[in-house]
Design an enzyme around this catalytic site. Structure first.
Site, PDB file in Angstrom:
ATOM      1  CB  SER A  15      -0.985   0.005   1.172  1.00  0.00           C
ATOM      2  OG  SER A  15      -0.318   0.126   2.392  1.00  0.00           O
ATOM      3  CE  LYS A  67      21.391  -8.580   5.986  1.00  0.00           C
ATOM      4  NZ  LYS A  67      20.149  -8.562   6.726  1.00  0.00           N
ATOM      5  CG  MET A  92       8.420  -7.206   6.609  1.00  0.00           C
ATOM      6  SD  MET A  92       8.348  -5.566   7.388  1.00  0.00           S
ATOM      7  CE  MET A  92       7.395  -5.942   8.839  1.00  0.00           C
ATOM      8  CB  ILE A  95      19.773  -2.634   5.207  1.00  0.00           C
ATOM      9  CG1 ILE A  95      18.329  -2.360   4.756  1.00  0.00           C
ATOM     10  CG2 ILE A  95      20.774  -2.302   4.097  1.00  0.00           C
ATOM     11  CD1 ILE A  95      17.859  -3.100   3.534  1.00  0.00           C
ATOM     12  CG  HIS A 111       8.759   1.264  12.566  1.00  0.00           C
ATOM     13  ND1 HIS A 111       8.924  -0.095  12.320  1.00  0.00           N
ATOM     14  CD2 HIS A 111       8.352   1.375  13.855  1.00  0.00           C
ATOM     15  CE1 HIS A 111       8.639  -0.768  13.433  1.00  0.00           C
ATOM     16  NE2 HIS A 111       8.294   0.104  14.375  1.00  0.00           N
TER      17      HIS A 111
HETATM   18  C1  GAR Z   1       3.737  -0.541   6.728  1.00  0.00           C
HETATM   19  O1  GAR Z   1       2.786  -0.254   7.722  1.00  0.00           O
HETATM   20  C2  GAR Z   1       5.136  -0.203   7.210  1.00  0.00           C
HETATM   21  O2  GAR Z   1       5.161   0.881   8.097  1.00  0.00           O
HETATM   22  C3  GAR Z   1       5.535  -1.472   7.912  1.00  0.00           C
HETATM   23  O3  GAR Z   1       5.049  -2.490   7.080  1.00  0.00           O
HETATM   24  C4  GAR Z   1       3.831  -2.046   6.491  1.00  0.00           C
HETATM   25  C5  GAR Z   1       3.861  -2.399   5.022  1.00  0.00           C
HETATM   26  O4  GAR Z   1       2.595  -2.193   4.454  1.00  0.00           O
HETATM   27  N1  GAR Z   1       6.956  -1.551   8.082  1.00  0.00           N
HETATM   28  C6  GAR Z   1       7.538  -2.038   9.168  1.00  0.00           C
HETATM   29  O5  GAR Z   1       6.955  -2.520  10.102  1.00  0.00           O
HETATM   30  C7  GAR Z   1       9.066  -1.926   9.130  1.00  0.00           C
HETATM   31  N2  GAR Z   1       9.647  -2.245  10.394  1.00  0.00           N
HETATM   32  P1  GAR Z   1       2.402  -2.099   2.881  1.00  0.00           P
HETATM   33  O6  GAR Z   1       3.038  -3.364   2.283  1.00  0.00           O
HETATM   34  O7  GAR Z   1       0.918  -2.095   2.692  1.00  0.00           O
HETATM   35  O8  GAR Z   1       3.061  -0.846   2.414  1.00  0.00           O
END
Ligand code: GAR
EC number: 2.1.2.2
Length: 194
Positions: A15, A67, A92, A95, A111
């Site tokens: 999203s 990695k 997820m 890096i 985040h």
């Molecule tokens: C988002 O809410 C982002 O903030 C989070 O993953 C989601 C991805 O949603 N990221 C983390 O938690 C990073 N530590 P999306 O695939 O719908 O963009």
């Protein structure tokens, strides 16, 4: 001036990828989404990128020695596409140095909490369980730690008593989808890196 080339890294729904590509489309973000990188071949975001004609680099970490090996490959692909900024959007994985060094100060992440509160997985669930009355969204530079790089932008979200976990997620994502493109635009406009 040529447009800044972004590589969006994502592992899930995408999203935020959508929000970024929409901002580009409507002229709110003066950049090109030049590449989508994903470690999850079956992720929805990969399908979306293909539909939109965004070049993709999709890899399976287990097919690499370690990695370092897959990050070396990613760096090559990023250089081939002349990428200026790496935008993590639900990628997820931590890096590692192999990817960090050549792009230091040019990698940002979003985040779903007010860091340094609730780093790591399921930040929204963590905040909800903790019963905080204010959570929010953080955009930060990426370093080798877990959600530890210096903070660029934050926005608070109130957690009301009648909110469910899903309501909180919706409220947070709504903020993400505006704040991330806005923040990327500001960084690009300033030509800024850390
Ligand atoms: C988002 O809410 C982002 O903030 C989070 O993953 C989601 C991805 O949603 N990221 C983390 O938690 C990073 N530590 P999306 O695939 O719908 O963009």
């Amino acid at each position: 001036m040529p447009k800044a080339k972004l590589a969006v890294f994502a592992s899930g729904t995408g999203s935020n990828y959508d929000a970024i590509t929409e901002a580009v489309k409507y002229g709110k973000l003066d950049a090109e989404v030049a590449l989508l990188v994903s470690d999850q071949p079956n992720a929805k975001v990969v399908e979306k990128a293909k539909q939109q004609g965004t070049p993709t680099f999709v890899f399976e970490p287990k097919q690499y020695r370690d990695k370092n090996a897959f990050e070396e490959k990613i760096v090559n692909v990023l250089q081939e596409h002349k990428i200026d900024w790496i935008v993590l959007a639900g990628y997820m994985r931590l890096i590692g140095n192999t990817l960090l060094r050549p792009f230091e100060g040019k990698i940002i992440n979003i985040h779903p909490s007010l860091l340094p509160a609730f780093p790591g997985l399921d930040a929204i669930g963590q905040a909800f369980e903790a019963g905080v009355k204010i959570s929010g969204v953080t955009v930060h530079y990426v370093d080798e730690g877990m959600d530890t790089g210096s903070i660029i932008a934050q926005e608070a979200v109130n957690v009301t008593d009648k909110m469910t976990r899903d309501d909180l997620q919706q409220a947070i994502q709504q903020v993400e989808h505006r704040l991330y493109p806005e923040t990327i635009q500001k960084l690009i406009a300033r030509g800024e890196s850390q």
